[in-house]
Scaffold this motif. Structure first.
Motif, PDB file in Angstrom:
ATOM      1  N   GLY A  79      45.617 -13.808 108.478  1.00 23.96           N
ATOM      2  CA  GLY A  79      44.896 -12.549 108.402  1.00 23.96           C
ATOM      3  C   GLY A  79      43.847 -12.416 109.494  1.00 23.96           C
ATOM      4  N   GLY A  80      43.484 -11.171 109.788  1.00 28.12           N
ATOM      5  CA  GLY A  80      42.464 -10.901 110.791  1.00 28.12           C
ATOM      6  C   GLY A  80      42.987  -9.986 111.886  1.00 28.12           C
ATOM      7  N   ASN A  81      42.138  -9.042 112.321  1.00 31.96           N
ATOM      8  CA  ASN A  81      42.488  -8.107 113.403  1.00 31.96           C
ATOM      9  C   ASN A  81      43.808  -7.374 113.142  1.00 31.96           C
ATOM     10  N   VAL A 119      44.475 -14.682 123.474  1.00 30.75           N
ATOM     11  CA  VAL A 119      45.134 -15.489 124.517  1.00 30.75           C
ATOM     12  C   VAL A 119      46.627 -15.547 124.225  1.00 30.75           C
ATOM     13  N   LEU A 120      46.970 -15.732 122.952  1.00 29.40           N
ATOM     14  CA  LEU A 120      48.373 -15.820 122.538  1.00 29.40           C
ATOM     15  C   LEU A 120      49.121 -14.509 122.778  1.00 29.40           C
ATOM     16  N   ILE A 121      48.520 -13.408 122.364  1.00 31.88           N
ATOM     17  CA  ILE A 121      49.156 -12.089 122.539  1.00 31.88           C
ATOM     18  C   ILE A 121      49.387 -11.809 124.022  1.00 31.88           C
ATOM     19  N   SER A 122      48.382 -12.118 124.836  1.00 33.45           N
ATOM     20  CA  SER A 122      48.499 -11.892 126.282  1.00 33.45           C
ATOM     21  C   SER A 122      49.627 -12.725 126.881  1.00 33.45           C
ATOM     22  N   ALA A 123      49.752 -13.978 126.441  1.00 33.04           N
ATOM     23  CA  ALA A 123      50.799 -14.862 126.964  1.00 33.04           C
ATOM     24  C   ALA A 123      52.187 -14.316 126.638  1.00 33.04           C
ATOM     25  N   ASN A 143      55.241  -6.895 123.069  1.00 32.47           N
ATOM     26  CA  ASN A 143      56.503  -7.629 123.027  1.00 32.47           C
ATOM     27  C   ASN A 143      57.220  -7.356 121.703  1.00 32.47           C
ATOM     28  N   PRO A 144      58.392  -6.751 121.726  1.00 30.43           N
ATOM     29  CA  PRO A 144      59.108  -6.442 120.474  1.00 30.43           C
ATOM     30  C   PRO A 144      59.583  -7.683 119.726  1.00 30.43           C
ATOM     31  N   ASN A 145      59.571  -8.845 120.392  1.00 25.37           N
ATOM     32  CA  ASN A 145      59.990 -10.087 119.748  1.00 25.37           C
ATOM     33  C   ASN A 145      58.833 -10.816 119.073  1.00 25.37           C
ATOM     34  N   VAL A 146      57.678 -10.161 118.990  1.00 21.38           N
ATOM     35  CA  VAL A 146      56.508 -10.725 118.290  1.00 21.38           C
ATOM     36  C   VAL A 146      56.399 -10.061 116.918  1.00 21.38           C
ATOM     37  N   PRO A 154      48.614  -5.053 116.562  1.00 20.31           N
ATOM     38  CA  PRO A 154      49.791  -4.226 116.911  1.00 20.31           C
ATOM     39  C   PRO A 154      49.574  -3.369 118.153  1.00 20.31           C
ATOM     40  N   ILE A 155      48.330  -2.987 118.399  1.00 26.05           N
ATOM     41  CA  ILE A 155      48.034  -2.170 119.581  1.00 26.05           C
ATOM     42  C   ILE A 155      48.127  -3.011 120.847  1.00 26.05           C
ATOM     43  N   LEU A 156      47.605  -4.252 120.784  1.00 28.40           N
ATOM     44  CA  LEU A 156      47.596  -5.126 121.961  1.00 28.40           C
ATOM     45  C   LEU A 156      48.979  -5.694 122.262  1.00 28.40           C
ATOM     46  N   ASN A 157      49.774  -5.903 121.242  1.00 27.99           N
ATOM     47  CA  ASN A 157      51.084  -6.517 121.423  1.00 27.99           C
ATOM     48  C   ASN A 157      52.068  -5.563 122.100  1.00 27.99           C
TER      49      ASN A 157
END
Length: 556
Positions: free
Chosen positions: A271-273, A250-254, A283-286, A278-281
């Protein structure tokens, strides 16, 4: 008192909110005179354990001054981690009896439910702190096999329908969970939400369920003292395991929806996933920064302006929310469970509909465009009451009350013993015309007083204690008789009284000013009108409070 703490996992092998709670409490109550011992389930390789008792592997170690016994069951059955019975744990009776445990504090029942069976068999009193929904839901989080939020087990019937991937007898599990709760001396939850969830599922236990927020250390923390203006760049943060139920997707999508806004950044700690994020993200600011430990908490919170807690399960407490508040960092959270209890929309943070990434994205954008709003949110944050010393005092008082009940039970006291006639005849004499200083409505005073003397008898059984009684009145005389009857190793050296002088029953009466010249170990305050003045005077003499049961003050 020796308290045994039982948990399903512990530091340093596993770090969770529950292990943080256990460590904080144990460390604090140890400083208050409690002798703690932790028995935890563990996951070391078999050869790392020191000994074996039947099917139980045992390893002893010390964690930051706390004695820990790690156990592991040899040949776990397929449902071991979800069931609430396991008689192969019964050989641990040898350790519990050898350690002379007084009370057991169950911090998490998963994997150690067999030990709870043993406690009930040997009639060992226990208190339980609920930190999640495990006794309702074998998956802990009230999330069904489809990943949807569940409203409860409904005596196991809901589990049969929604979690048939687990091969359990859900009805029997529910009955066993109810037995565990019913036989507890007290039940503690860290949030109102969790209390209400259990009261809804298990009827008739509301009177012994207490809400006590988890405490935190307030020393050596970095508070957010920033003052935000229209040009401020805002860094949002996530500090949890980066798993599905924590709302990481939900966070990555937002934040994919706010890319291109250079004033808004996100740091993901946890930790986790690691391969998937990195594949789902997009946004370069994440920044995806991976696992962290408690030693880096200050550094993490100092690097963010707003915490986001987008969990798709209820959260029974959420340490991260309260740790952010502790540092004056506003929080954005899902509007369910304990998150909604702590985060007030538009007051100390913002809430959004659980799982709704568009709502979360719009809140992030709004803060990025209006950073000054954070100044207002910060001004409404106050969690000073959630300190570890307050939580430690709560548990010490709870242990003492349970311990005194245990002593009374062991001595087979009866209600008859606390009738006013019995007390009058024993302590004033059968033919005495004197009246007791309390009426019949207050006869429970003697029952409580006697319990407290039992506690002191056990605490100081190996020592000779010199004491004074504050109050040379009829209450002082009665108290003297009680103490002489129960505490043979206590020696009265004098009374303290503001108005009286001389000798009473061959014991000298001293003034308040003279107390500083007396050599004593303990003081009993036995006056109601002068109680506050007595406490103030003893504090002025820098005497350490060792028990507030009897308003007792000691020299050491």
């Amino acid at each position: 008192m020796k308290i045994l703490y039982l948990t399903d996992q512990f530091l340093p092998q596993i770090s969770t909110g529950t292990t943080k709670f256990i460590y904080n409490v144990v460390k604090n109550v140890k400083d208050k005179g409690v002798k703690p011992l932790i028995i935890t389930y563990s996951f070391y390789s078999d050869e790392e354990y020191d000994k074996r008792i039947d099917d139980i592997l045992i390893k002893k170690y010390e964690y930051k001054g706390i004695n820990v016994i790690a156990i592991k069951l040899f040949n776990e059955n397929i449902n071991f981690h979800t069931e609430l019975k396991e008689k192969r744990m019964f050989p641990l009776r040898e350790i519990i009896e050898k350690e002379k445990v007084d009370i057991v504090h169950i911090c998490h029942p998963r994997r150690i439910a067999g030990i709870i069976e043993l406690l009930q068999e040997i009639k060992m009193p226990y208190v339980i702190t609920l930190t999640d929904c495990f006794l309702i839901c074998p998956k802990l989080f009230l999330i069904n096999r489809k990943g949807e939020i569940c409203s409860g087990s409904k005596m196991g019937k809901q589990c049969i329908k929604q979690c048939d991937d687990l091969k359990l007898d859900f009805n029997s599990r529910y009955i066993r969970a109810q037995e565990i709760l019913e036989k507890a001396e007290a039940i503690v939850t860290p949030s109102i939400f969790l209390k209400e969830t259990f009261n809804k599922e298990f009827k008739g236990m509301d009177s012994k369920v207490f809400v006590r927020n988890h405490g935190m250390e307030f020393q050596n923390i970095d508070v957010n003292n920033k003052i935000y203006n229209d040009k401020s760049e805002i860094t949002f943060g996530f500090a949890s395991a980066a798993h599905y139920i924590k709302g990481i997707f939900v966070l990555i999508s937002a934040f994919n929806d706010v890319k291109g806004n250079g004033k808004v950044k996100l740091k993901i700690y946890g930790g986790g996933n690691e391969e998937l994020l990195p594949i789902l993200n997009k946004n370069p600011n994440v920044s995806i920064l991976g696992e962290y430990n408690n030693e880096h908490i200050n550094e993490i919170y100092s690097s963010i302006d707003v915490l986001i807690c987008p969990s798709i399960w209820y959260e029974s407490y959420s340490f991260v929310i309260n740790e952010a508040f502790q540092r004056k960092i506003p929080v954005i959270a899902s509007n369910i469970g304990a998150m909604a209890e702590f985060v007030k929309n538009g007051v100390n943070g913002f809430t959004f509909d659980v799982g709704d990434s568009e709502q979360l994205s719009s809140i992030v954008k709004m803060i990025g465009e209006n950073p000054r709003i954070l100044n207002y949110l910060k001004s409404n944050i106050d969690v000073s009451d959630r300190n570890i010393d307050s939580e430690g005092n709560f548990y010490v008082d709870l242990y003492k009350n349970i311990y005194c009940k245990k002593l009374i039970k062991e001595d087979e006291y009866t209600e008859k013993k606390y009738s006013l006639k019995h007390i009058h005849d024993k302590f004033l004499g059968q033919n005495s015309n004197k009246n007791l200083p309390f009426d019949d409505d207050n006869k429970s005073f003697y029952y409580i007083f006697d319990m407290k003397l039992h506690y002191l008898k056990n605490r100081f059984k190996e020592e000779t204690i010199k004491y004074v009684i504050w109050g040379a009145s009829n209450s002082g005389k009665i108290s003297k008789k009680f103490i002489e009857d129960k505490l043979k190793n206590f020696q009265l050296i004098g009374y303290i009284d503001k108005f009286k002088k001389g000798i009473m029953e061959n014991v000298p009466i001293y003034s308040m000013e003279e107390i500083k010249n007396l050599d004593f170990d303990y003081a009993f305050i036995c006056t109601t009108p002068g109680r506050e003045e007595a406490k103030q005077k003893l504090n002025e003499l820098q005497l350490k409070v060792v028990d507030n049961y009897l308003y007792g003050y000691g020299q050491n």
